[in-house]
Design a protein around this motif. Structure first.
Motif, PDB file in Angstrom:
ATOM      1  N   CYS A   1       0.943 -30.204  40.707  1.00 42.27           N
ATOM      2  CA  CYS A   1       1.726 -31.340  42.245  1.00 42.27           C
ATOM      3  C   CYS A   1       2.658 -30.913  43.065  1.00 42.27           C
ATOM      4  O   CYS A   1       3.281 -30.380  41.613  1.00 42.27           O
ATOM      5  CB  CYS A   1       1.053 -32.681  42.060  1.00 42.27           C
ATOM      6  N   PRO A   2       2.982 -31.249  44.097  1.00 34.42           N
ATOM      7  CA  PRO A   2       4.216 -31.185  44.726  1.00 34.42           C
ATOM      8  C   PRO A   2       5.639 -32.703  43.742  1.00 34.42           C
ATOM      9  O   PRO A   2       4.175 -33.695  44.429  1.00 34.42           O
ATOM     10  CB  PRO A   2       4.711 -30.971  45.361  1.00 34.42           C
ATOM     11  N   SER A   3       6.335 -33.275  43.804  1.00 36.69           N
ATOM     12  CA  SER A   3       7.173 -32.260  43.024  1.00 36.69           C
ATOM     13  C   SER A   3       6.823 -32.687  41.685  1.00 36.69           C
ATOM     14  O   SER A   3       6.870 -33.938  41.202  1.00 36.69           O
ATOM     15  CB  SER A   3       8.413 -32.037  43.664  1.00 36.69           C
ATOM     16  N   GLY A   4       7.565 -31.699  40.685  1.00 37.86           N
ATOM     17  CA  GLY A   4       8.332 -32.336  39.261  1.00 37.86           C
ATOM     18  C   GLY A   4       7.330 -31.361  38.171  1.00 37.86           C
ATOM     19  O   GLY A   4       8.282 -31.323  37.180  1.00 37.86           O
ATOM     20  N   PRO A   5       5.705 -31.754  38.153  1.00 44.55           N
ATOM     21  CA  PRO A   5       5.116 -30.957  37.221  1.00 44.55           C
ATOM     22  C   PRO A   5       5.294 -29.748  36.660  1.00 44.55           C
ATOM     23  O   PRO A   5       5.725 -29.445  35.322  1.00 44.55           O
ATOM     24  CB  PRO A   5       3.543 -31.476  36.984  1.00 44.55           C
ATOM     25  N   ARG A   6       5.311 -28.815  37.912  1.00 41.75           N
ATOM     26  CA  ARG A   6       6.546 -27.749  37.289  1.00 41.75           C
ATOM     27  C   ARG A   6       7.148 -27.536  36.618  1.00 41.75           C
ATOM     28  O   ARG A   6       7.367 -26.598  35.933  1.00 41.75           O
ATOM     29  CB  ARG A   6       5.840 -26.719  38.217  1.00 41.75           C
ATOM     30  N   LEU A   7       8.336 -27.896  36.773  1.00 38.24           N
ATOM     31  CA  LEU A   7       9.846 -28.046  36.299  1.00 38.24           C
ATOM     32  C   LEU A   7       9.269 -29.037  34.728  1.00 38.24           C
ATOM     33  O   LEU A   7      10.615 -29.039  33.973  1.00 38.24           O
ATOM     34  CB  LEU A   7      10.784 -28.680  37.418  1.00 38.24           C
ATOM     35  N   ILE A   8       8.287 -29.373  34.650  1.00 34.29           N
ATOM     36  CA  ILE A   8       8.580 -30.554  33.468  1.00 34.29           C
ATOM     37  C   ILE A   8       7.679 -29.497  32.264  1.00 34.29           C
ATOM     38  O   ILE A   8       8.693 -29.610  31.353  1.00 34.29           O
ATOM     39  CB  ILE A   8       8.237 -31.657  33.984  1.00 34.29           C
ATOM     40  N   VAL A   9       6.623 -29.204  32.614  1.00 36.24           N
ATOM     41  CA  VAL A   9       5.942 -29.132  31.670  1.00 36.24           C
ATOM     42  C   VAL A   9       6.057 -27.251  32.082  1.00 36.24           C
ATOM     43  O   VAL A   9       6.000 -26.736  33.283  1.00 36.24           O
ATOM     44  CB  VAL A   9       4.102 -28.788  32.023  1.00 36.24           C
ATOM     45  N   ARG A  10       6.256 -26.668  30.446  1.00 32.73           N
ATOM     46  CA  ARG A  10       6.531 -25.134  30.931  1.00 32.73           C
ATOM     47  C   ARG A  10       4.791 -24.824  29.660  1.00 32.73           C
ATOM     48  O   ARG A  10       3.689 -24.926  28.960  1.00 32.73           O
ATOM     49  CB  ARG A  10       7.603 -25.557  28.988  1.00 32.73           C
ATOM     50  N   ASP A  11       3.444 -24.405  31.433  1.00 30.26           N
ATOM     51  CA  ASP A  11       2.171 -23.728  30.980  1.00 30.26           C
ATOM     52  C   ASP A  11       2.664 -22.525  30.497  1.00 30.26           C
ATOM     53  O   ASP A  11       2.804 -22.090  29.843  1.00 30.26           O
ATOM     54  CB  ASP A  11       2.703 -23.149  32.993  1.00 30.26           C
ATOM     55  N   GLY A  12       1.663 -23.846  29.414  1.00 33.27           N
ATOM     56  CA  GLY A  12       0.774 -22.905  28.288  1.00 33.27           C
ATOM     57  C   GLY A  12       2.004 -22.980  27.049  1.00 33.27           C
ATOM     58  O   GLY A  12       1.831 -22.127  25.894  1.00 33.27           O
ATOM     59  N   VAL A  13       3.416 -23.228  26.939  1.00 32.98           N
ATOM     60  CA  VAL A  13       4.753 -23.765  25.809  1.00 32.98           C
ATOM     61  C   VAL A  13       3.695 -25.064  25.357  1.00 32.98           C
ATOM     62  O   VAL A  13       3.741 -25.179  24.179  1.00 32.98           O
ATOM     63  CB  VAL A  13       5.800 -23.053  26.524  1.00 32.98           C
ATOM     64  N   ASP A  14       4.162 -26.351  26.359  1.00 36.87           N
ATOM     65  CA  ASP A  14       4.658 -27.829  26.196  1.00 36.87           C
ATOM     66  C   ASP A  14       3.126 -27.867  26.705  1.00 36.87           C
ATOM     67  O   ASP A  14       3.048 -29.612  26.576  1.00 36.87           O
ATOM     68  CB  ASP A  14       5.102 -28.226  25.950  1.00 36.87           C
ATOM     69  N   GLY A  15       2.051 -27.250  27.492  1.00 41.54           N
ATOM     70  CA  GLY A  15       1.286 -27.727  27.992  1.00 41.54           C
ATOM     71  C   GLY A  15       0.410 -27.099  29.028  1.00 41.54           C
ATOM     72  O   GLY A  15       1.082 -26.096  28.778  1.00 41.54           O
ATOM     73  N   LEU A  16      -0.310 -27.465  30.141  1.00 41.47           N
ATOM     74  CA  LEU A  16      -1.245 -26.830  30.414  1.00 41.47           C
ATOM     75  C   LEU A  16      -1.330 -27.609  32.081  1.00 41.47           C
ATOM     76  O   LEU A  16      -1.156 -28.670  32.039  1.00 41.47           O
ATOM     77  CB  LEU A  16      -2.598 -26.730  30.480  1.00 41.47           C
ATOM     78  N   LEU A  17      -0.456 -26.920  33.459  1.00 36.56           N
ATOM     79  CA  LEU A  17      -1.030 -27.346  35.047  1.00 36.56           C
ATOM     80  C   LEU A  17      -2.339 -26.116  35.073  1.00 36.56           C
ATOM     81  O   LEU A  17      -3.054 -25.852  35.120  1.00 36.56           O
ATOM     82  CB  LEU A  17       0.262 -26.391  35.278  1.00 36.56           C
ATOM     83  N   ALA A  18      -2.922 -27.248  36.245  1.00 38.22           N
ATOM     84  CA  ALA A  18      -4.132 -27.223  36.918  1.00 38.22           C
ATOM     85  C   ALA A  18      -4.035 -27.381  38.389  1.00 38.22           C
ATOM     86  O   ALA A  18      -2.862 -27.925  39.005  1.00 38.22           O
ATOM     87  CB  ALA A  18      -5.112 -28.520  36.106  1.00 38.22           C
ATOM     88  N   GLU A  19      -4.927 -27.014  38.901  1.00 40.99           N
ATOM     89  CA  GLU A  19      -4.474 -26.302  40.196  1.00 40.99           C
ATOM     90  C   GLU A  19      -4.307 -27.790  40.558  1.00 40.99           C
ATOM     91  O   GLU A  19      -5.706 -28.645  41.227  1.00 40.99           O
ATOM     92  CB  GLU A  19      -5.162 -25.915  41.127  1.00 40.99           C
ATOM     93  N   ALA A  20      -3.029 -28.303  41.647  1.00 42.57           N
ATOM     94  CA  ALA A  20      -3.477 -29.582  42.339  1.00 42.57           C
ATOM     95  C   ALA A  20      -4.985 -30.496  43.016  1.00 42.57           C
ATOM     96  O   ALA A  20      -5.079 -29.059  43.875  1.00 42.57           O
ATOM     97  CB  ALA A  20      -2.033 -29.939  43.585  1.00 42.57           C
ATOM     98  N   ASN A  21      -4.960 -31.798  43.257  1.00 45.68           N
ATOM     99  CA  ASN A  21      -6.353 -31.576  43.113  1.00 45.68           C
ATOM    100  C   ASN A  21      -7.573 -31.577  42.578  1.00 45.68           C
ATOM    101  O   ASN A  21      -8.279 -32.156  44.185  1.00 45.68           O
ATOM    102  CB  ASN A  21      -5.870 -32.407  44.511  1.00 45.68           C
ATOM    103  N   ASN A  22      -7.685 -30.702  42.270  1.00 48.08           N
ATOM    104  CA  ASN A  22      -8.898 -29.770  42.119  1.00 48.08           C
ATOM    105  C   ASN A  22      -9.643 -30.710  40.671  1.00 48.08           C
ATOM    106  O   ASN A  22      -8.863 -30.157  39.719  1.00 48.08           O
ATOM    107  CB  ASN A  22      -8.703 -28.294  41.080  1.00 48.08           C
ATOM    108  N   VAL A  23     -10.308 -31.384  40.996  1.00 40.11           N
ATOM    109  CA  VAL A  23     -10.901 -32.311  39.432  1.00 40.11           C
ATOM    110  C   VAL A  23     -11.740 -31.115  38.428  1.00 40.11           C
ATOM    111  O   VAL A  23     -11.796 -31.341  37.550  1.00 40.11           O
ATOM    112  CB  VAL A  23     -12.077 -33.175  39.984  1.00 40.11           C
ATOM    113  N   GLU A  24     -12.335 -30.035  39.003  1.00 40.00           N
ATOM    114  CA  GLU A  24     -12.915 -29.322  38.473  1.00 40.00           C
ATOM    115  C   GLU A  24     -11.647 -28.625  37.862  1.00 40.00           C
ATOM    116  O   GLU A  24     -11.980 -28.218  35.878  1.00 40.00           O
ATOM    117  CB  GLU A  24     -13.449 -27.661  39.131  1.00 40.00           C
ATOM    118  N   ALA A  25     -10.607 -28.235  38.281  1.00 36.84           N
ATOM    119  CA  ALA A  25      -9.367 -27.257  37.341  1.00 36.84           C
ATOM    120  C   ALA A  25      -8.856 -28.489  36.558  1.00 36.84           C
ATOM    121  O   ALA A  25      -8.737 -28.014  35.002  1.00 36.84           O
ATOM    122  CB  ALA A  25      -8.857 -27.257  38.116  1.00 36.84           C
TER     123      ALA A  25
END
Length: 376
Positions: free
Chosen positions: A306-330
């Protein structure tokens, strides 16, 4: 003779439970360690404090009596409020002052017109995502923010967007610092942890029970996962106006016995450390300090991008995973990926504590130190 220490005043409405309040107490301690004489100034008396200040930080309150709010049309009341705010700030004799949060920031800049110390306002939400209280406050923000020496946002991307929209503002990006970690539970935390050990696996989330935090979407995602992951449960740390609504959602979904909402926890680190995976379901954020805290505790994380913050904190695939914003299935899919893979979770857990270095109090205080010109 040694040079006098630079004096910094941090101003906020209260030190109640909230990310901005927590960030202020941590920054205050970090600046004090760097040699500044730091004062925390609030509207609300210290009897209402949720977060303690370091012993090295002075505490002061604006002397305005019990009723510190005034309506827009109360011209005399607002004039008194600004006058007392100005007097309290001047009594701290600051070389620089930093104000926190919408509403307080505008009043701070009005109250300090003509004051010679440096003035900064700290925006704790992405203003592109969160409108002001109403059009009058929005107009006041546009009028007053050019008076600040710096308008500080929680990351450089927010600052850049604001600079484009408001070129008369001097926009800067500096995140809130992560608090020092304390894994020793107090009495209330021990009681909660004892209930956690009765179940095997725990997802944990932390935040106010308000629409912004998206717990309704988290519950919908967990409802999809619950049948396939009977060993997993969900813990929500926080309080807010949506408690009854969320509780009803759980009951309708048949999840009331799989989700716990114990309310505010004074030392969340001690509790999060006993969990297995952190999840952030916010619709938008300023920084998502809870996410940085969870990683610092050694928890891998799944977060909406989501905007803003998570993409600058979580290193996707390294210490966590990012999912498409507001997408419950994702969100459900990303959670399932880590819930079913103990090895991958363990690998991410080893990488997660790097957030302590990236967002640690001393590092963030050093950024402010450069901005303020050093102490003394």
């Amino acid at each position: 003779m040694p040079l006098a220490r630079k004096r910094i005043t941090l101003f906020i409405a209260s030190l109640g439970p909230g990310g901005a309040e927590r960030g202020l107490t941590v920054l205050a301690a970090g600046l004090a360690r760097r040699g500044y004489a730091v004062t925390a100034l609030t509207w609300v008396p210290e009897t209402n404090d949720f977060y303690p200040l370091a012993p090295s930080v002075a505490r002061k309150r604006v002397a305005i009596g019990a009723a510190y709010r005034a309506a827009w049309f109360d011209i005399a009341g607002n004039a008194r409020r600004l006058s007392r705010m100005r007097s309290a700030l001047l009594e701290t004799e600051p070389d620089a002052a930093i104000s926190y949060l919408d509403g307080t920031n505008e009043l701070f800049l009005l109250a300090t017109l003509g004051c010679r110390f440096r003035k900064y306002v700290y925006c704790q939400n992405d203003i592109a995502q969160r409108p002001h209280y109403d059009s009058r406050w929005a107009a006041l923000r546009r009028m007053t923010y050019p008076l600040a020496h710096g308008v500080v946002f929680l990351d450089s991307e927010q600052a850049q967007r604001a600079n484009v929209a408001y070129p008369s503002w001097n926009c800067i990006g500096i995140p809130n610092p992560v608090p020092d970690l304390d894994f020793e539970p107090g009495e209330s935390e021990r009681a909660l942890i004892e209930t956690l050990v009765e179940r095997r696996r725990w997802l944990v989330a932390m935040g106010r029970l308000v629409p912004q935090k998206g717990f309704d979407m988290l519950f919908a995602a967990f409802a999809k996962l619950a049948p396939s992951f009977p060993d997993w449960n969900l813990l929500i740390l926080g309080e807010g106006k949506l408690r009854q609504t969320l509780q009803k959602q759980l009951e309708v979904a048949g999840l009331a016995d799989r989700v716990r909402m114990p309310g505010l926890v004074r030392n969340p680190h001690a509790v999060m450390r006993r969990c297995d995976l952190f999840v952030l379901s916010s619709r938008y954020e300023g920084q998502a300090l809870a996410l940085a805290e969870a990683l610092s505790c050694g928890l891998p994380a799944v977060s909406f991008d989501c905007p803003s913050g998570p993409r600058l904190i979580v290193r996707d695939g390294v210490d966590g995973l990012l999912a498409e914003a507001n997408n419950v299935e994702a969100l459900a899919e990303a959670l399932a990926t880590l819930m079913r893979d103990d090895v991958r979770r363990a690998s991410m857990a080893k990488e997660a504590p790097d957030a302590r270095e990236r967002f640690g109090a001393d590092r963030i205080a050093a950024v402010w130190d450069d901005l303020l010109g050093g102490a003394p």
